[in-house]
Design a protein around this motif. Structure first.
Motif, PDB file in Angstrom:
ATOM      1  N   LEU A 115      31.594   4.524 -96.615  1.00 53.47           N
ATOM      2  CA  LEU A 115      32.120   3.179 -96.071  1.00 53.47           C
ATOM      3  C   LEU A 115      31.794   3.194 -94.463  1.00 53.47           C
ATOM      4  CD1 LEU A 115      35.422   2.739 -97.877  1.00 53.47           C
ATOM      5  CD2 LEU A 115      33.539   0.996 -97.955  1.00 53.47           C
ATOM      6  N   LYS A 116      31.855   4.394 -93.841  1.00 52.60           N
ATOM      7  CA  LYS A 116      31.571   4.386 -92.605  1.00 52.60           C
ATOM      8  C   LYS A 116      30.070   4.257 -92.141  1.00 52.60           C
ATOM      9  CE  LYS A 116      32.520   7.593 -88.599  1.00 52.60           C
ATOM     10  NZ  LYS A 116      33.163   8.869 -88.281  1.00 52.60           N
ATOM     11  N   LYS A 119      28.544   0.790 -92.561  1.00 46.52           N
ATOM     12  CA  LYS A 119      28.687  -0.429 -91.586  1.00 46.52           C
ATOM     13  C   LYS A 119      27.616  -0.082 -90.494  1.00 46.52           C
ATOM     14  CE  LYS A 119      33.776  -0.651 -91.907  1.00 46.52           C
ATOM     15  NZ  LYS A 119      33.667  -2.073 -92.349  1.00 46.52           N
ATOM     16  N   GLU A 120      26.870   1.043 -90.616  1.00 44.86           N
ATOM     17  CA  GLU A 120      25.921   1.406 -89.575  1.00 44.86           C
ATOM     18  C   GLU A 120      24.649   0.945 -89.848  1.00 44.86           C
ATOM     19  OE1 GLU A 120      25.805   5.360 -88.471  1.00 44.86           O
ATOM     20  OE2 GLU A 120      28.119   5.663 -88.331  1.00 44.86           O
ATOM     21  N   PRO A 122      23.584  -2.314 -92.242  1.00 41.75           N
ATOM     22  CA  PRO A 122      23.992  -3.335 -92.874  1.00 41.75           C
ATOM     23  C   PRO A 122      22.892  -3.780 -94.227  1.00 41.75           C
ATOM     24  CG  PRO A 122      23.559  -4.080 -90.784  1.00 41.75           C
ATOM     25  CD  PRO A 122      23.424  -2.373 -90.880  1.00 41.75           C
ATOM     26  N   ASP A 135      32.679  -3.012 -99.719  1.00 44.02           N
ATOM     27  CA  ASP A 135      32.543  -3.661 -98.307  1.00 44.02           C
ATOM     28  C   ASP A 135      31.295  -4.663 -98.577  1.00 44.02           C
ATOM     29  OD1 ASP A 135      32.284  -4.689 -95.795  1.00 44.02           O
ATOM     30  OD2 ASP A 135      32.339  -2.637 -94.976  1.00 44.02           O
TER      31      ASP A 135
END
Length: 370
Positions: A115-116, A119-120, A122, A135
């Motif tokens: 998940l982390k 986010k970087e 997309p 997500d």
């Protein structure tokens, strides 16, 4: 790996709805950069080395199925034996930086790092296997392992002489509790006096600890055993001690030709192939997928010499009933192993309630906290 089960359960309450393996959830994703003639670059991250059998073996068989099905339109990359936590975050980020279009992270403890990193990046698609948090560019997928576990429990209940089974387990996360409870319910459905003794390892991959746990259980009247860990160590121990065992993940008759009663297996090829094709066509969507006996993601079979024809036939009939919806695994009345009712008579757990499981059913000797 998560050791705070309460935190896991609380977070799981925010699950998105399930969707079938062939369907998609509502959130659209951007078209893949790999659309057109460029092959999809798909990466797979494994928590153990690739062995001849076991958890990682099954996922690598799924990867091979993708290559066989899609040919030159896909290019796969494997990184194996990646520890959960900081190591996995570094590996997943590196794969994203290398331009992979979709990354499958195949262990529960990879969920937060995935998940982390997502986010970087997309425009990269991520698949958190056995996770529960999604997500916009992270989907999750799991199998209904507990359906196969219930059938294995029926076999154990019919064939045990001591009325005591053993269960070597990694961590007390909901997925493992589901399997342990289903096995116990299956066993007691045909042998109401049966008990299941559990040993928690706090590890997925530790062959020495897996073996020691099995030997400890055999010294406590256990004559049939199964496990939820990553290797075949429990099966090897059962073969050495002349006990009966139910393989998990893969057929393990190669190392336990006399001990193996049957195997409960999970098959990832169809799911992985579909998700890569979705990236290729720009149709990938986030969501939460779950497959079991009906979808072919869970399979039972590979019966050993100690399995009687009558028990095999009984298992096959119960399997048909599960597939047709005639039998629910977690159908009340069910009590936990402290005597508290957890499922009322005439009721059945919903999928979300199953995912949030945090107790042991009547018949399990042990506690949720290792």
């Amino acid at each position: 790996m998560y050791k705070n089960l309460a935190a896991v359960i609380a977070a799981a309450c925010f699950l998105s709805p399930f969707f079938p393996l062939t369907a998609t959830a509502a959130q659209p994703a951007q078209a893949s950069a790999s659309s057109g003639n460029k092959p999809v670059k798909a990466a797979f991250v494994y928590v153990t080395p690739v062995f001849e059998a076991g958890w990682t073996h099954q996922h690598d068989e799924g990867r091979k199925a993708v290559e066989q099905s899609l040919g030159n339109s896909v290019k796969t990359t494997v990184v194996e034996n990646v520890a959960e936590g900081a190591d996995s975050e570094r590996v997943v980020r590196d794969l994203a930086q290398q331009g992979h279009d979709i990354i499958f992270t195949t262990s529960f403890g990879y969920m937060e790092p995935t998940l982390k990193v997502a986010k970087e990046f997309p425009n990269v698609k991520f698949e958190s296997i056995t996770g529960y948090k999604t997500d916009v560019n992270v989907a999750v997928a799991n199998a209904r392992y507990y359906e196969g576990r219930y059938l294995a429990g029926v076999a154990a209940g019919r064939l045990t002489k001591s009325n005591v089974a053993g269960y070597v387990a990694g961590f007390p996360i909901p997925e493992v509790l589901q399997g342990l409870n289903a096995f116990t319910l299956g066993m007691r459905s045909v042998n109401p006096q049966a008990q299941v003794k559990v040993v928690w390892l706090n590890a997925w991959f530790d062959p020495a600890k897996e073996r020691d746990a099995a030997m400890t259980l055999f010294n406590q009247s256990v004559d049939v055993i199964t496990f939820h860990t990553a290797t075949n160590a429990v099966m090897v121990a059962a073969q050495e001690r002349g006990k009966m065992a139910i393989a998990y993940h893969s057929d393990m008759r190669k190392v336990a030709p006399d001990a193996q009663l049957m195997a409960v297996m999970h098959e990832w090829g169809n799911y992985y192939t579909q998700r890569v094709q979705d990236v290729q066509s720009g149709q990938w969507r986030t969501g939460n997928a779950s497959g079991g006996l009906k979808e072919g993601m869970i399979r039972v079979g590979d019966f050993g010499p100690k399995m009687s024809n009558s028990v095999r036939n009984e298992i096959q009939q119960i399997q048909k009933d599960i597939v047709m919806g005639k039998r629910q695994i977690f159908q009340g009345p069910i009590k936990d192993n402290e005597g508290k009712p957890v499922v009322a008579a005439g009721q059945a757990l919903t999928p979300v309630q199953i995912l949030n499981m945090n107790y042991l059913v009547e018949g399990v000797v042990g506690k949720v906290t290792p």
